[in-house]
Design a protein around this motif. Sequence first.
Motif, short mmCIF file in Angstrom:
data_model
loop_
_atom_site.label_atom_id
_atom_site.label_comp_id
_atom_site.label_asym_id
_atom_site.label_seq_id
_atom_site.Cartn_x
_atom_site.Cartn_y
_atom_site.Cartn_z
N ARG A 25 60.77 40.14 57.22
CA ARG A 25 60.41 38.87 56.33
C ARG A 25 61.70 38.44 55.55
O ARG A 25 62.19 39.36 54.94
CB ARG A 25 59.27 38.78 55.72
N GLU A 27 63.72 35.30 53.00
CA GLU A 27 63.58 33.93 52.23
C GLU A 27 64.91 33.35 52.30
O GLU A 27 65.92 33.94 51.92
CB GLU A 27 63.01 34.34 50.70
N THR A 32 60.01 30.99 53.89
CA THR A 32 59.49 32.37 54.51
C THR A 32 59.82 32.19 55.80
O THR A 32 59.47 31.36 56.47
CB THR A 32 58.45 32.76 54.14
#
Length: 181
Positions: A25, A27, A32
């Motif tokens: 994941r 940012e 996201t």
Amino acid sequence: MWNKFREYLRPQIWIKKEMPYTTRRVEIDETTFYLARASQNDITALLDIERSVYAGQTPWDRWAFTSELSKRKTSLYLVLCQGTEVVAFVGAWFSTNEAHITNIAVRPSYQKRGIGHFLVHEMVSLAHDYPSQKITLEVRASNTSAQAVYQRLGFTVVRTRPNYYIQEKEDAFSMCRILSQ
């Protein structure tokens, strides 16, 4: 493009293990995303992104992506996803002394958010860890916004390649960043 592809096929010493990559994941611009190794199942999305970026054209066809994604020891293609939608991708070839970014594209609705910068930075980091001595790419002479991104990431123009993009009869700049080991 084809000249670089012929250089890639020249006999070289290759690392013998598959290039690892773990989905994670990330940012970017307070949004996201998930970054993952591209698979054969992503090819339709990659072609769709190319069509949206290149005025309905696909510089790389299904066969080219199929071939590249099968070379898991010498190439790595990453997809950036928001939910189940692939919004961008980047690919590179790796050899014992050089990494070469082959392709990068971001859906128009996701451009100008730092995604291209993030993806190139990710490939630079992977090339450094590989370890490659340098990372290279070609960029259209007319694509000044991409050139600015690459320059901010430490790439410099090393030469002009006349008519590199054959169909459009457009020159390319070969750019390079030396990686300290």
